[in-house]
Design a protein around this motif. Structure first.
Motif, PDB file in Angstrom:
ATOM      1  N   LEU A  58     -16.484   6.355 -39.475  1.00 56.95           N
ATOM      2  CA  LEU A  58     -15.926   5.397 -40.437  1.00 56.95           C
ATOM      3  C   LEU A  58     -16.151   3.989 -39.908  1.00 56.95           C
ATOM      4  O   LEU A  58     -15.734   3.660 -38.797  1.00 56.95           O
ATOM      5  CB  LEU A  58     -14.425   5.640 -40.632  1.00 56.95           C
ATOM      6  N   GLU A  59     -16.810   3.183 -40.704  1.00 60.79           N
ATOM      7  CA  GLU A  59     -17.131   1.820 -40.275  1.00 60.79           C
ATOM      8  C   GLU A  59     -16.606   0.814 -41.293  1.00 60.79           C
ATOM      9  O   GLU A  59     -16.907   0.908 -42.468  1.00 60.79           O
ATOM     10  CB  GLU A  59     -18.650   1.691 -40.074  1.00 60.79           C
ATOM     11  N   LYS A  60     -15.844  -0.152 -40.775  1.00 60.21           N
ATOM     12  CA  LYS A  60     -15.234  -1.191 -41.607  1.00 60.21           C
ATOM     13  C   LYS A  60     -16.268  -2.005 -42.384  1.00 60.21           C
ATOM     14  O   LYS A  60     -16.100  -2.282 -43.553  1.00 60.21           O
ATOM     15  CB  LYS A  60     -14.450  -2.103 -40.654  1.00 60.21           C
ATOM     16  N   GLY A  66     -20.659  -4.901 -35.152  1.00 59.43           N
ATOM     17  CA  GLY A  66     -19.878  -5.335 -33.992  1.00 59.43           C
ATOM     18  C   GLY A  66     -20.795  -5.712 -32.840  1.00 59.43           C
ATOM     19  O   GLY A  66     -21.926  -6.186 -33.048  1.00 59.43           O
ATOM     20  N   GLY A  67     -20.320  -5.472 -31.633  1.00 62.18           N
ATOM     21  CA  GLY A  67     -21.079  -5.846 -30.440  1.00 62.18           C
ATOM     22  C   GLY A  67     -22.459  -5.207 -30.380  1.00 62.18           C
ATOM     23  O   GLY A  67     -23.404  -5.803 -29.844  1.00 62.18           O
ATOM     24  N   SER A  68     -22.592  -4.012 -30.964  1.00 61.18           N
ATOM     25  CA  SER A  68     -23.870  -3.306 -30.841  1.00 61.18           C
ATOM     26  C   SER A  68     -25.020  -4.045 -31.515  1.00 61.18           C
ATOM     27  O   SER A  68     -26.185  -3.818 -31.175  1.00 61.18           O
ATOM     28  CB  SER A  68     -23.749  -1.892 -31.408  1.00 61.18           C
ATOM     29  N   GLY A  69     -24.722  -4.907 -32.481  1.00 63.95           N
ATOM     30  CA  GLY A  69     -25.777  -5.689 -33.101  1.00 63.95           C
ATOM     31  C   GLY A  69     -25.760  -7.146 -32.676  1.00 63.95           C
ATOM     32  O   GLY A  69     -26.480  -7.972 -33.225  1.00 63.95           O
ATOM     33  N   PHE A 364     -23.338  -2.058 -24.061  1.00 55.63           N
ATOM     34  CA  PHE A 364     -24.543  -1.654 -24.780  1.00 55.63           C
ATOM     35  C   PHE A 364     -25.373  -0.689 -23.939  1.00 55.63           C
ATOM     36  O   PHE A 364     -25.837   0.335 -24.420  1.00 55.63           O
ATOM     37  CB  PHE A 364     -25.366  -2.888 -25.171  1.00 55.63           C
ATOM     38  N   LYS A 365     -25.525  -1.011 -22.665  1.00 53.77           N
ATOM     39  CA  LYS A 365     -26.371  -0.187 -21.802  1.00 53.77           C
ATOM     40  C   LYS A 365     -25.815   1.214 -21.613  1.00 53.77           C
ATOM     41  O   LYS A 365     -26.510   2.126 -21.221  1.00 53.77           O
ATOM     42  CB  LYS A 365     -26.554  -0.853 -20.436  1.00 53.77           C
ATOM     43  N   ALA A 366     -24.530   1.407 -21.933  1.00 59.83           N
ATOM     44  CA  ALA A 366     -23.875   2.696 -21.679  1.00 59.83           C
ATOM     45  C   ALA A 366     -23.887   3.616 -22.900  1.00 59.83           C
ATOM     46  O   ALA A 366     -23.401   4.739 -22.821  1.00 59.83           O
ATOM     47  CB  ALA A 366     -22.436   2.445 -21.239  1.00 59.83           C
TER      48      ALA A 366
HETATM   49  C1  LIG Z   1     -22.970 -11.799 -27.089  1.00 54.74           C
HETATM   50  C2  LIG Z   1     -22.870 -10.445 -26.440  1.00 54.74           C
HETATM   51  C3  LIG Z   1     -23.824 -10.061 -25.483  1.00 54.74           C
HETATM   52  C4  LIG Z   1     -23.753  -8.805 -24.877  1.00 54.74           C
HETATM   53  N1  LIG Z   1     -24.751  -8.456 -24.006  1.00 54.74           N
HETATM   54  C5  LIG Z   1     -24.766  -7.208 -23.491  1.00 54.74           C
HETATM   55  C6  LIG Z   1     -25.875  -6.789 -22.675  1.00 54.74           C
HETATM   56  O1  LIG Z   1     -26.833  -7.546 -22.461  1.00 54.74           O
HETATM   57  N2  LIG Z   1     -25.836  -5.537 -22.147  1.00 54.74           N
HETATM   58  C7  LIG Z   1     -24.794  -4.681 -22.390  1.00 54.74           C
HETATM   59  O2  LIG Z   1     -24.815  -3.565 -21.880  1.00 54.74           O
HETATM   60  N3  LIG Z   1     -23.741  -5.039 -23.182  1.00 54.74           N
HETATM   61  C8  LIG Z   1     -23.710  -6.283 -23.746  1.00 54.74           C
HETATM   62  N4  LIG Z   1     -22.664  -6.653 -24.560  1.00 54.74           N
HETATM   63  C9  LIG Z   1     -21.551  -5.720 -24.800  1.00 54.74           C
HETATM   64  C10 LIG Z   1     -21.900  -4.699 -25.871  1.00 54.74           C
HETATM   65  O3  LIG Z   1     -22.436  -5.350 -26.999  1.00 54.74           O
HETATM   66  C11 LIG Z   1     -20.664  -3.885 -26.302  1.00 54.74           C
HETATM   67  O4  LIG Z   1     -19.956  -3.432 -25.185  1.00 54.74           O
HETATM   68  C12 LIG Z   1     -21.078  -2.664 -27.123  1.00 54.74           C
HETATM   69  O5  LIG Z   1     -21.939  -3.037 -28.170  1.00 54.74           O
HETATM   70  C13 LIG Z   1     -19.872  -1.938 -27.657  1.00 54.74           C
HETATM   71  O6  LIG Z   1     -20.317  -0.935 -28.552  1.00 54.74           O
HETATM   72  P1  LIG Z   1     -19.295  -0.126 -29.416  1.00 54.74           P
HETATM   73  O7  LIG Z   1     -20.065   0.846 -30.215  1.00 54.74           O
HETATM   74  O8  LIG Z   1     -18.217   0.403 -28.546  1.00 54.74           O
HETATM   75  O9  LIG Z   1     -18.584  -1.241 -30.334  1.00 54.74           O
HETATM   76  P2  LIG Z   1     -19.113  -2.148 -31.533  1.00 54.74           P
HETATM   77  O10 LIG Z   1     -20.581  -2.166 -31.623  1.00 54.74           O
HETATM   78  O11 LIG Z   1     -18.408  -3.444 -31.444  1.00 54.74           O
HETATM   79  O12 LIG Z   1     -18.592  -1.333 -32.779  1.00 54.74           O
HETATM   80  C14 LIG Z   1     -17.240  -1.248 -33.121  1.00 54.74           C
HETATM   81  C15 LIG Z   1     -17.199  -1.104 -34.619  1.00 54.74           C
HETATM   82  O13 LIG Z   1     -15.870  -0.801 -35.036  1.00 54.74           O
HETATM   83  C16 LIG Z   1     -15.719  -1.335 -36.326  1.00 54.74           C
HETATM   84  N5  LIG Z   1     -14.299  -1.407 -36.670  1.00 54.74           N
HETATM   85  C17 LIG Z   1     -13.369  -2.268 -36.190  1.00 54.74           C
HETATM   86  N6  LIG Z   1     -12.184  -2.061 -36.762  1.00 54.74           N
HETATM   87  C18 LIG Z   1     -12.338  -1.020 -37.626  1.00 54.74           C
HETATM   88  C19 LIG Z   1     -11.479  -0.341 -38.528  1.00 54.74           C
HETATM   89  N7  LIG Z   1     -10.186  -0.691 -38.663  1.00 54.74           N
HETATM   90  N8  LIG Z   1     -11.979   0.671 -39.277  1.00 54.74           N
HETATM   91  C20 LIG Z   1     -13.296   1.019 -39.162  1.00 54.74           C
HETATM   92  N9  LIG Z   1     -14.160   0.408 -38.326  1.00 54.74           N
HETATM   93  C21 LIG Z   1     -13.693  -0.607 -37.567  1.00 54.74           C
HETATM   94  C22 LIG Z   1     -16.394  -2.694 -36.233  1.00 54.74           C
HETATM   95  O14 LIG Z   1     -16.734  -3.195 -37.506  1.00 54.74           O
HETATM   96  C23 LIG Z   1     -17.602  -2.380 -35.361  1.00 54.74           C
HETATM   97  O15 LIG Z   1     -18.776  -2.138 -36.097  1.00 54.74           O
HETATM   98  C24 LIG Z   1     -22.690  -7.911 -25.186  1.00 54.74           C
HETATM   99  C25 LIG Z   1     -21.727  -8.291 -26.125  1.00 54.74           C
HETATM  100  C26 LIG Z   1     -21.818  -9.525 -26.767  1.00 54.74           C
HETATM  101  C27 LIG Z   1     -20.769  -9.896 -27.786  1.00 54.74           C
END
Ligand SMILES: Cc1cc2nc3c(=O)[nH]c(=O)nc-3n(C[C@H](O)[C@H](O)[C@H](O)COP(=O)(O)OP(=O)(O)OC[C@H]3O[C@@H](n4cnc5c(N)ncnc54)[C@H](O)[C@@H]3O)c2cc1C
Ligand SMILES: [Zn+2]
Lengths: 411, 96
Positions: A58-60, A66-69, A364-366
């Motif tokens: 489920l994605e908002k 989020g951070g992944s893009g 991201f790397k993880a």
């Molecule tokens: C500028 C920047 C640079 C970075 N550089 C690096 C890098 O070089 N190397 C690295 O390893 N990491 C990097 N990171 C960290 C990395 O981007 C994040 O740790 C990683 O993308 C997290 O992935 P995720 O899937 O956990 O979360 P996200 O990709 O943030 O996804 C979480 C999702 O949850 C959704 N969501 C939130 N609330 C709700 C809700 N109530 N209901 C449904 N959906 C919801 C959001 O919309 C979002 O899409 C960087 C981060 C940033 C911001």
């Protein structure tokens, strides 16, 4: 593949969608909240490795919003603690197989990662990191300015800067990957295996009965679930609060920016721990630059002028030749920071409510390894050894995983 | 947010200040708390999306630690005030 491209060029209209929309059921075995890389990878490995396909992500907003893009796509495993190094190294290996596995080019470029040391203390930390890395079989070593000059000619190695460069930690397998392709690759292959992906579906509540999770409320209705996984990074605290769980997380913005495209100029990743900046050059020629998290916790994703000012000042100390280069774009993403700069993966005090959060500036790397381990945990109920150090209960056991020395620069 | 209103010095650039985290009162009897309460105090956070009560330090100014109420999405600061052992009165300054 190339034939398909040519055919596409002569046809009118949109390319075919990568996945079809599915109906929203009122019950799933596993509900994954958050369509970032971590959520999608967990769904993919649940289906592929464990045959569990009654899964909804489920994605908002939209996947990768989020951070992944928004990250700067740096992949490396030269961390400071043995548990960190082992874990991230497994991820780098999985990234190495990804293009083939997905039949989709994720453009992984292992160009070499250099962390500069400007002080005696930093040199000592780099030396320690190199030793810890090597003990875990990770290619990593301390190098001196002569070798650094060969690897990165534009770097100012003179004694003119305020903090002259003394040495660097060199990690040849470190690299850059196309973050959107990683997100789309996991999404497409999870859906192909039967996972339901629901964008524009915000979770607004979590139902818990007698200490066990029973489902979620969304803007599109209620969904019952056996297991609910919180993978919402910056919003992790908001979601956990819905289930009555408190986390050791503070949300802070992290900013990044790119310059106008230049001719090939920099073929390694340069990071300065002391100046808190990092830089790499993208395939389009833009310089991608970032720094540490913003100075105060916030859910705002607005850029700030002080970030640009601070970053540019430090960058010019490293690369004086960049002084006429123009900035093109600036953006921010939300980071879920933990006190020990390490993630939180596994069970919570609510039965069936799991977390994979605390990814801060380094998650991201993880994505591949974390997706694989969380899938294994959900399928078997057993915490895999590789992620046991990152359990939530480490805080009440006062047994933290101090990664600050290798993770406080935001990438 | 660009300006923060120091209770002593008035509105100043936020860069003069250091953020001190969400307001998290120390347990009244530190020696009597159990491990769960101590863990909560040391590590756990409300991390609120909304108006948060938090600490700020006027590092490049009068060196006062004070409290602010700020919306964590818009960064709008609703008010700043001094810490006192008893509840604050409206319009109170830091000098007693
Ligand atoms: C500028 C920047 C640079 C970075 N550089 C690096 C890098 O070089 N190397 C690295 O390893 N990491 C990097 N990171 C960290 C990395 O981007 C994040 O740790 C990683 O993308 C997290 O992935 P995720 O899937 O956990 O979360 P996200 O990709 O943030 O996804 C979480 C999702 O949850 C959704 N969501 C939130 N609330 C709700 C809700 N109530 N209901 C449904 N959906 C919801 C959001 O919309 C979002 O899409 C960087 C981060 C940033 C911001
Ligand atoms: Zn002041």
């Amino acid at each position: 593949m190339s034939f398909k491209l040519i055919k596409q060029a002569f046809s009118s209209g949109q390319p075919p969608p990568m996945w079809k929309p599915q109906p929203l059921k009122d019950r799933y075995d596993v509900v994954i909240i958050g369509g970032g890389g971590h959520g999608l990878a967990t769904a993919y490995y649940l289906a592929r490795e464990h045959g569990i396909t009654d899964v909804a992500v489920l994605e908002k907003r939209y996947i990768g919003s989020g951070g992944s893009g928004r990250n700067t796509a740096i992949v490396r495993s030269n961390y400071l603690t043995p548990e960190g190094v082992r874990f991230y190294d497994e991820s780098v290996k999985l990234y190495g197989q990804m293009s083939e596995e997905f039949d989709f080019n994720v453009m992984f470029s292992r160009r070499g990662h250099l962390t500069l040391a400007h002080t005696d203390g930093a040199v000592r930390t780099m030396r320690r990191r190199a030793e810890v890395n090597r003990l875990q079989g990770v290619d990593s070593r301390l190098i001196w300015p002569d070798e650094l000059a060969r690897l990165c000619p534009p770097l100012d190695l003179s004694d003119h800067p305020r903090y002259p460069v003394q040495a660097a930690l060199y990690h040849p397998p470190g690299g850059i990957i196309r973050h959107d392709a990683v997100v789309w690759g996991y999404a497409r292959h999870a859906v192909r295996r039967g996972v339901h992906l629901h964008q524009l579906t915000e979770v607004t509540g979590i139902t818990v009965e007698k200490g066990k999770v029973t489902g979620v409320n969304t803007r599109r209705g209620r969904i019952k679930a056996g297991t609910v996984l919180n993978v919402t990074a910056g919003w992790a605290g908001v979601i956990a609060d819905m289930a009555g769980v408190k986390l050791p997380i503070a949300t802070s913005p992290l900013q990044a920016c790119v310059t106008e495209p230049l001719k090939p100029f920099l073929d390694v990743i340069i990071v300065s721990g002391s100046l808190h900046v990092y830089i790499s050059q993208s395939d389009r020629g833009e310089l991608v630059m970032g720094a540490a998290v913003d100075p105060f916790a916030s859910y705002s994703m607005r850029g700030s002028f002080s970030f640009i000012e601070g970053l540019a000042g430090h960058m010019l100390e490293l690369f004086p030749s960049l002084r006429h280069v123009r900035l093109m774009r600036q953006w921010a993403g939300l980071c879920d920071m933990t006190p020990d700069y390490s993630p939180i993966m596994g069970h919570t005090s609510v039965d069936g409510f799991l977390v994979d959060v605390g990814w801060g500036t380094y998650g991201f790397k993880a994505i591949p390894v974390s997706g694989k381990m969380m899938a294994q945990l959900i399928a078997t109920g057993q915490t895999p050894d590789l992620i046991r150090p990152f359990r939530l209960s480490r805080f009440e056991e006062h047994n933290l995983v101090g990664e600050k020395g290798a993770a406080s620069v935001g990438h | 947010m660009i300006l923060l209103n120091c209770p002593n010095c008035g509105p100043r650039n936020v860069q003069e200040f250091r953020f001190g985290g969400e307001h998290n009162p120390r347990p009244a009897a530190p020696l009597a708390v159990d491990n769960a309460e101590w863990t909560d105090y040391l590590f756990l956070k409300a991390n609120k999306l909304g108006v948060q009560k938090e600490w700020w330090y006027h590092r490049a100014g009068c060196r006062l630690w004070f409290l602010a109420e700020r919306h964590t999405q818009s960064n709008q600061v609703l008010k700043t005030y001094c810490w006192t052992a008893r509840p604050n009165r409206e319009g109170e300054t830091c000098v007693e």
